[in-house]
Each structure stands twice: as C-alpha cells, then as structure tokens.
Design an enzyme around this catalytic site. Structure first.
Site, PDB file in Angstrom:
ATOM      1  N   GLY A  95      -0.818 -15.684  -4.059  1.00  0.00           N
ATOM      2  CA  GLY A  95      -0.529 -14.517  -3.215  1.00  0.00           C
ATOM      3  C   GLY A  95      -1.783 -13.881  -2.627  1.00  0.00           C
ATOM      4  CE  LYS A 137     -10.649  -5.790   5.561  1.00  0.00           C
ATOM      5  NZ  LYS A 137     -10.432  -6.801   4.500  1.00  0.00           N
ATOM      6  CB  VAL A 186      -0.977  -0.005   1.205  1.00  0.00           C
ATOM      7  CG1 VAL A 186      -1.911   1.197   1.132  1.00  0.00           C
ATOM      8  CG2 VAL A 186      -1.781  -1.284   1.235  1.00  0.00           C
TER       9      VAL A 186
HETATM   10  N1  NAP Z   1      -2.246  -5.062   0.920  1.00  0.00           N
HETATM   11  C1  NAP Z   1      -3.458  -4.584   0.675  1.00  0.00           C
HETATM   12  O1  NAP Z   1      -3.982  -4.692  -0.434  1.00  0.00           O
HETATM   13  C2  NAP Z   1      -4.205  -3.869   1.769  1.00  0.00           C
HETATM   14  C3  NAP Z   1      -5.543  -3.486   1.559  1.00  0.00           C
HETATM   15  C4  NAP Z   1      -6.206  -2.757   2.544  1.00  0.00           C
HETATM   16  C5  NAP Z   1      -5.545  -2.428   3.720  1.00  0.00           C
HETATM   17  N2  NAP Z   1      -4.258  -2.842   3.911  1.00  0.00           N
HETATM   18  C6  NAP Z   1      -3.594  -2.464   5.168  1.00  0.00           C
HETATM   19  O2  NAP Z   1      -2.514  -1.612   4.848  1.00  0.00           O
HETATM   20  C7  NAP Z   1      -1.459  -1.785   5.790  1.00  0.00           C
HETATM   21  C8  NAP Z   1      -0.164  -2.127   5.048  1.00  0.00           C
HETATM   22  O3  NAP Z   1      -0.345  -3.332   4.342  1.00  0.00           O
HETATM   23  P1  NAP Z   1       0.700  -3.805   3.221  1.00  0.00           P
HETATM   24  O4  NAP Z   1       0.047  -4.955   2.525  1.00  0.00           O
HETATM   25  O5  NAP Z   1       1.144  -2.643   2.414  1.00  0.00           O
HETATM   26  O6  NAP Z   1       1.907  -4.347   4.145  1.00  0.00           O
HETATM   27  P2  NAP Z   1       3.364  -4.806   3.668  1.00  0.00           P
HETATM   28  O7  NAP Z   1       3.421  -4.979   2.197  1.00  0.00           O
HETATM   29  O8  NAP Z   1       3.749  -5.919   4.545  1.00  0.00           O
HETATM   30  O9  NAP Z   1       4.284  -3.529   4.039  1.00  0.00           O
HETATM   31  C9  NAP Z   1       4.551  -3.132   5.347  1.00  0.00           C
HETATM   32  C10 NAP Z   1       5.600  -2.034   5.328  1.00  0.00           C
HETATM   33  O10 NAP Z   1       5.732  -1.518   6.637  1.00  0.00           O
HETATM   34  C11 NAP Z   1       7.090  -1.543   7.039  1.00  0.00           C
HETATM   35  N3  NAP Z   1       7.107  -1.869   8.470  1.00  0.00           N
HETATM   36  C12 NAP Z   1       6.450  -2.851   9.114  1.00  0.00           C
HETATM   37  N4  NAP Z   1       6.686  -2.810  10.440  1.00  0.00           N
HETATM   38  C13 NAP Z   1       7.542  -1.791  10.628  1.00  0.00           C
HETATM   39  C14 NAP Z   1       8.159  -1.248  11.771  1.00  0.00           C
HETATM   40  N5  NAP Z   1       7.995  -1.769  12.989  1.00  0.00           N
HETATM   41  N6  NAP Z   1       8.972  -0.176  11.599  1.00  0.00           N
HETATM   42  C15 NAP Z   1       9.171   0.345  10.371  1.00  0.00           C
HETATM   43  N7  NAP Z   1       8.595  -0.101   9.253  1.00  0.00           N
HETATM   44  C16 NAP Z   1       7.779  -1.173   9.380  1.00  0.00           C
HETATM   45  C17 NAP Z   1       7.758  -2.615   6.224  1.00  0.00           C
HETATM   46  O11 NAP Z   1       9.133  -2.312   6.099  1.00  0.00           O
HETATM   47  P3  NAP Z   1      10.157  -3.247   5.265  1.00  0.00           P
HETATM   48  O12 NAP Z   1       9.718  -3.137   3.840  1.00  0.00           O
HETATM   49  O13 NAP Z   1      11.507  -2.690   5.479  1.00  0.00           O
HETATM   50  O14 NAP Z   1       9.973  -4.643   5.812  1.00  0.00           O
HETATM   51  C18 NAP Z   1       6.998  -2.496   4.892  1.00  0.00           C
HETATM   52  O15 NAP Z   1       7.577  -1.528   4.078  1.00  0.00           O
HETATM   53  C19 NAP Z   1      -1.943  -2.891   6.744  1.00  0.00           C
HETATM   54  O16 NAP Z   1      -2.548  -2.286   7.872  1.00  0.00           O
HETATM   55  C20 NAP Z   1      -2.975  -3.618   5.931  1.00  0.00           C
HETATM   56  O17 NAP Z   1      -3.949  -4.268   6.720  1.00  0.00           O
HETATM   57  C21 NAP Z   1      -3.569  -3.546   2.969  1.00  0.00           C
END
Ligand code: NAP
Length: 427
Positions: free
Chosen positions: A188, A206, A15
C-alpha cells in the site's frame, strides 16, 4: 469571547479520518490551548453510504459541497480530497465566502498556490498547508516562522516515501526496480498507477512549495527539472556502493546568487551524508542557511495520524487567532519572482557498455576532454567476451557541455550504449 470554532472537512479518506480522530480524541488538549472548542460540523465525501475507517455521526456527512461553502456558520474549510479539481475551485470559493482554509493538497499548492494565497490575503484570511509537504514533518511552519529571518541557500529533500522505500529495498536487499515496486504496491506504499511517485511529479510539487517559501519567490512548477527512479538499476546501486555512495531520489533547490535551480532526480549521495541514512517510507529535508548553518527535519512523510496531526495543528493555529480576534497575517511569503539558473554545474556518474579492446578508454576520455569535461575517476567493471562496462565519474561540469560530450561518445563505434547517467552530490 468565542466558545466555538466551526470546521468542515472536505474529504474523509486517509487524512480526513486522521484529522477528525485527532480533533475529537484530543478535544480537551485542544480546548485548553485554543480557549474554545473546535467542532466539526460537516464532512464532504463522494459517497455518503460508503463504510468509513472510523465512525462519525451520520448527520455530518454530505455529498453537496455547497452545504459547506454556502454555510455562513463555518469558519474553517479543510480540503482533504486531493487532485487539482474540484479542490482548487472549492478552496477559492471558500475564501470568497470568507472562510479560512487548511489543505494538504500539494498539487493545488504547487500549481495554484500564488492565486490561492493572494485571494486569502485580499480577504484577510488564513490559508495553511503544512501537510502538503512531508506529511507529519513540520517543515513549512519551521521555514515560515523559525527560519524566516535567515537566508536559506539550499534545500535538499527526500520528500517522497514511495520512491525512498523502493530505493531502500533495492540497496538493502539487492532487488531490481520492478520487484521493489511490486512490493511497495502490495504494502500500500505505491498506487496501482505509480507514475506520480516514481517519475518524480509528487516530489517536484513538494520542492516547488518548499522553494517558494524558503527562497521567498514565486516558483513555476514547469521550471522544476524532473527525472524519476524507473531507470535506476541494481548495477548502479552496487557500483555506487563500491564508491561509498547511496542512490536517493533527491529534490535539490538552490539560490545561486539570486537565481533559482530546482530539480528532482536520482542522486549519488555520500553514505556519510545525513540524508543517506533516511530509509524506507520516511522523509527528510536538509537545509543550509547563512545564520543557522545545517538543519535536518526527519519523520513520517505520510500516514493517517501523522498527516492528520499536521492538518489539525493548522486548524488549531487558525482557531487560536479567531478566538483572539487577531487580524490575520499575510500568507504569502513568496514576494519576489526570481529567475532561474541557466546552467548548474554538477558531477555525473556515467555507466556505459563499450567494446573491450585496447585504446577504447583513451578514445572516450579524449571526447570528454574536447568538451571540457574533467574526469575524476574511471572504473572498468565486468567484462564479458568483447564487451566491457565502464563507469566514469566527472568533476563538476555545466550540463550542456556534459550532454554534448555524451552525445559525441554515444556515436563512437567503440561504444555500444550509455546505460545510465546519475548526478553526483559530493559536497
Ligand atoms: N495519504 C497521506 O498520507 C497523505 C500525506 C500527505 C498529504 N496527503 C494529501 O492529502 C489529500 C488527501 O489524501 P488522502 O490520502 O486522504 O486521500 P483519500 O484517502 O483518497 O481520500 C479522499 C477523500 O476525498 C473524497 N473526495 C474525493 N473527491 C471528491 C469530490 N469530488 N467530492 C467529494 N469528495 C471527494 C473521497 O470521498 P469518498 O470516500 O466518498 O470516495 C475521500 O473521502 C491529498 O491532497 C493528498 O495528496 C496525503
């Protein structure tokens, strides 16, 4: 007049990169609407050396949250890391430091939403969380703005794409649950540990968020009844199909005379219902309200660009207000604290394995009758030797009477096992 609104993104995964891409690639489109430039000035990640899906200047990256939280120049903090901690603490600190916040974090909003929104209100800051429910579908803004004057009576949602993909596979290709789950993981769509999705936790978060906005009430996540799809079998899909129903993992939230009932569970839904046609990883929310009537919102519930757009639109909405110098509006629309319905009436589909001999149906029907459970139909399905499978469809009944009847039926010597119980949503 402001020329720039400064933004920091915490998290640069799916995201975070989508949001950055939209803010940079659609910069001109955004400037023309905001009247100022939205500039990303810092990006927080865990590992600054990791190869990223998209390029961003190296100097933007940091692994120290205080580079953002203690930087007085940053107007908006965008939390896209996920998980409860440290996300919750960072959001609270950002608000304490006078920064507006955008988040996509359903877990934080479902468990700590009230605290966060109160803190934002106390400090006259905005807290936006459109992407926390149904990714790219603009459901929160619709509830908070377009439907704010209406009384919502029911919210039904397919709010988890992973489980909808698995159930779609099972119904369209005849796969068993385990096989469909493995395919979702290979593509995935499901995590290596799929518990949060398949056991309904993600959908429960949600539904808690949607209910708090739709019914203007604080919602306790522990009051959301939750059951996942891991026990749904191919036989239930087939029998449901014969009855004109499809199985969906549905969030159902209702305001029944001022009391709430919120649940997430597999549900038998008539094939003609608009939600029954929502296939694959898509999400949809179906709303009943007093003035508008029936409404449905449909679209991608996840994904880099779709979810990134919801986040970018939240950032833009806040930036517009900053540029116009507006007093920030109240964030919390959950100004009541409603009780919960003690017992909701529902119809049930029950599949059981029994001994195949005369008088069994009558014996079971008598127990249902003793507990005040009316039967709408009975189907005798496959018979193998001295065993037979029977499916009962009940009329609407209180859950405790139904469960007591099932307990008594389970102890009958003619019943081998109760194989499945699935709620029927038939109106
Ligand atoms: N994926 C979707 O389609 C989607 C849809 C709706 C809502 N969401 C929500 O959006 C949020 C992000 O999801 P995502 O899928 O984008 O997650 P993701 O791909 O796992 O990315 C998480 C990011 O956060 C960073 N991070 C995690 N913990 C950290 C910490 N303690 N300190 C610093 N950086 C940290 C990670 O760093 P590194 O890269 O260095 O590991 C990574 O860049 C979540 O709350 C999820 O529920 C996601």
């Amino acid at each position: 007049m402001r020329e720039k609104v400064k933004v920091a993104i915490m998290g640069f995964g799916t995201v975070g990169t989508g949001t950055y891409k939209i803010l940079t690639e659609n910069r001109e489109l955004i400037v023309n609407q905001v009247g100022a430039d939205i500039e990303v000035v810092k990006i927080l990640v865990r590992d600054i050396n990791k190869k990223r899906q998209i390029e961003a200047p190296e100097y933007l990256f940091t692994s120290d949250a205080d580079d953002i939280l203690e930087n007085p120049e940053i107007d908006i903090v965008v939390e896209l890391m996920g998980g409860l901690e440290p996300a919750y603490s960072y959001i609270m600190k950002a608000l304490e430091r006078g920064k507006h916040v955008v988040t996509a974090n359903k877990e934080v909003m479902a468990k700590k939403g009230r605290d966060i929104l109160t803190k934002a209100d106390e400090n006259s800051l905005r807290l936006c969380f459109e992407a926390s429910v149904c990714g790219g579908v603009p459901i929160i803004r619709a509830l908070k703005n377009s439907l704010a004057t209406d009384r919502i009576t029911k919210i039904m949602g397919i709010v988890n794409g992973t489980t909808n993909y698995i159930l779609t596979k099972m119904s369209q290709e005849g796969s068993e649950y385990e096989e469909a789950l493995r395919e979702a993981q290979a593509l995935g769509y499901a995590e290596a540990d799929p518990t949060a999705d398949v056991e309904g936790y993600d959908a429960a978060y949600k539904m808690a968020i949607l209910s708090s906005i739709g019914f203007h009430s604080k919602v306790d996540i522990d009051k959301v009844k939750r059951e996942g799809i891991s026990k749904v079998s191919q036989l239930d899909i087939e029998y449901g199909n014969e009855l004109g129903w499809t199985i969906k993992l549905l969030g159902i939230a209702q305001d029944v005379e001022g009391k709430l009932d919120i649940s997430v569970s597999p549900v038998m839904l008539p094939k003609q219902h608009p939600l029954a046609g929502v296939m694959g990883v898509n999400n949809a929310v179906f709303i009943n309200s007093e003035a508008v009537g029936e409404l449905m919102f449909y679209g991608p519930g996840a994904g880099q660009m779709a979810t990134g757009n919801s986040v970018a639109a939240d950032i833009m909405a806040i930036a517009k207000q900053i540029v116009m110098g507006n007093k920030m509006q109240s964030n919390c629309s959950c100004f009541t604290d409603k009780d919960y319905v003690e017992e909701l009436k529902a119809g049930y589909y029950t599949r059981m394995n029994v001994i195949n001999k005369p008088g069994v149906l009558a014996k079971i029907a008598a127990v249902f009758g003793n507990f005040g459970v009316s039967i709408e139909s009975v189907l005798q399905k496959k018979t193998e030797g001295d065993k037979a499978e029977i499916v009962w469809i009940t009329a609407k009944v209180g859950e405790s009477s139904f469960r007591k009847a099932i307990e008594a039926i389970e102890s009958l010597d003619v019943v081998n096992s109760i194989s499945s119980i699935i709620r029927v949503e038939n109106n």
